[in-house]
Design a protein around this motif. Sequence first.
Motif, short mmCIF file in Angstrom:
data_model
loop_
_atom_site.label_atom_id
_atom_site.label_comp_id
_atom_site.label_asym_id
_atom_site.label_seq_id
_atom_site.Cartn_x
_atom_site.Cartn_y
_atom_site.Cartn_z
N GLY A 1 0.72 -1.09 -0.19
CA GLY A 1 0.31 0.20 -0.12
C GLY A 1 0.78 0.83 0.29
N LEU A 2 0.51 2.57 -0.84
CA LEU A 2 1.23 3.18 -0.59
C LEU A 2 0.29 4.72 -0.06
N LYS A 3 0.92 5.74 0.66
CA LYS A 3 -0.16 6.81 0.60
C LYS A 3 -0.43 7.86 -0.03
N TRP A 4 -0.78 8.56 -0.75
CA TRP A 4 -0.78 9.04 -2.43
C TRP A 4 -0.49 9.67 -2.14
N SER A 5 -1.01 10.85 -1.13
CA SER A 5 -0.30 12.28 -0.35
C SER A 5 1.68 12.31 -0.48
N ALA A 6 1.21 12.18 0.38
CA ALA A 6 3.20 11.04 0.99
C ALA A 6 4.38 10.37 0.67
N GLY A 7 3.35 9.53 -0.11
CA GLY A 7 4.30 8.24 -0.64
C GLY A 7 4.71 7.17 0.28
N SER A 8 4.22 7.44 1.07
CA SER A 8 4.38 6.27 2.50
C SER A 8 4.05 4.65 2.06
N THR A 9 4.91 3.97 1.66
CA THR A 9 4.73 2.13 1.26
C THR A 9 4.54 1.51 2.88
N TYR A 10 3.96 0.64 2.64
CA TYR A 10 3.63 -0.31 3.34
C TYR A 10 3.71 -1.79 2.59
N TYR A 11 4.16 -3.02 3.01
CA TYR A 11 4.25 -4.17 3.08
C TYR A 11 3.81 -5.44 3.53
N ALA A 12 3.25 -6.24 2.48
CA ALA A 12 3.08 -7.84 3.84
C ALA A 12 4.44 -8.11 3.45
N ALA A 13 4.33 -9.21 4.33
CA ALA A 13 5.78 -9.80 4.65
C ALA A 13 5.98 -11.11 3.50
N SER A 14 5.35 -11.05 3.04
CA SER A 14 5.96 -12.08 1.96
C SER A 14 6.00 -11.43 0.49
N ALA A 15 5.93 -9.34 0.56
CA ALA A 15 5.86 -9.00 -0.78
C ALA A 15 7.56 -8.19 0.22
N LYS A 16 7.73 -7.63 1.35
CA LYS A 16 8.81 -7.24 1.78
C LYS A 16 10.06 -7.72 1.62
N GLY A 17 11.14 -7.38 0.46
CA GLY A 17 12.31 -7.32 -0.04
C GLY A 17 12.37 -6.94 -1.47
N ARG A 18 10.99 -7.89 -1.85
CA ARG A 18 10.99 -8.13 -3.27
C ARG A 18 10.47 -7.42 -4.00
N PHE A 19 9.33 -6.64 -3.86
CA PHE A 19 8.53 -5.98 -4.56
C PHE A 19 8.65 -4.65 -3.79
N THR A 20 8.81 -3.57 -4.85
CA THR A 20 7.83 -2.47 -4.37
C THR A 20 6.76 -1.37 -5.19
N ILE A 21 6.32 -0.75 -3.93
CA ILE A 21 5.00 -0.14 -5.07
C ILE A 21 5.49 1.53 -4.93
N SER A 22 5.17 1.94 -6.10
CA SER A 22 5.20 3.79 -6.12
C SER A 22 4.74 4.39 -7.58
N ARG A 23 4.53 5.80 -6.85
CA ARG A 23 3.16 5.80 -7.52
C ARG A 23 3.80 7.24 -8.52
N ASP A 24 3.29 7.81 -9.47
CA ASP A 24 3.59 8.90 -10.58
C ASP A 24 2.42 9.70 -10.66
N TYR A 25 2.68 10.84 -9.34
CA TYR A 25 1.89 11.87 -9.08
C TYR A 25 1.15 12.38 -9.94
N ALA A 26 1.90 13.10 -11.30
CA ALA A 26 1.59 13.34 -11.83
C ALA A 26 0.41 12.34 -13.04
N LYS A 27 0.59 11.37 -12.83
CA LYS A 27 0.08 9.95 -14.11
C LYS A 27 -0.86 9.65 -13.83
N ASN A 28 -1.13 10.30 -12.13
CA ASN A 28 -2.10 9.03 -10.83
C ASN A 28 -2.53 8.03 -10.90
#
Length: 124
Positions: A48-75
């Motif tokens: 998960g990602l907090k849209w305004s701040a870009g803070s990220t959160y991961y399930a244990a199964s995803a941590k270290g392997r997956f990365t969530i990110s955003r392109d703010y301008a492109k929604n």
Amino acid sequence: VQLQASGGGSVRAGGSLTLSCAASGRTFRRYMAWFRQAPGKERDFVAGLKWSAGSTYYAASAKGRFTISRDYAKNTVFLQMNSLKPDDTAVYYCAADSSVILSSLSDAAQYDYWGPGTQVTVSS
């Protein structure tokens, strides 16, 4: 909010995929997240990602392997998945909500908006 996910596919174990989720319509959202659902299983939180701040959160199964990110301008929110395993095989859904709180981030029932899902298949 309308969500459209893309980027799923089939890869071998150890491979990588990047999912994208473009949001349109109502622009305000507090969190965006990725969930996945394997056949016969519940829909599980991945990241998960907090849209305004870009803070990220991961399930244990995803941590270290997956990365969530955003392109703010492109929604658009992305899920970069590396070192994929057969257990990662599932339909991946992006979700968004304007009122979900951090303590409920991993609760699928808290999200009002869902994309149609994209299949990820990882073979051994």
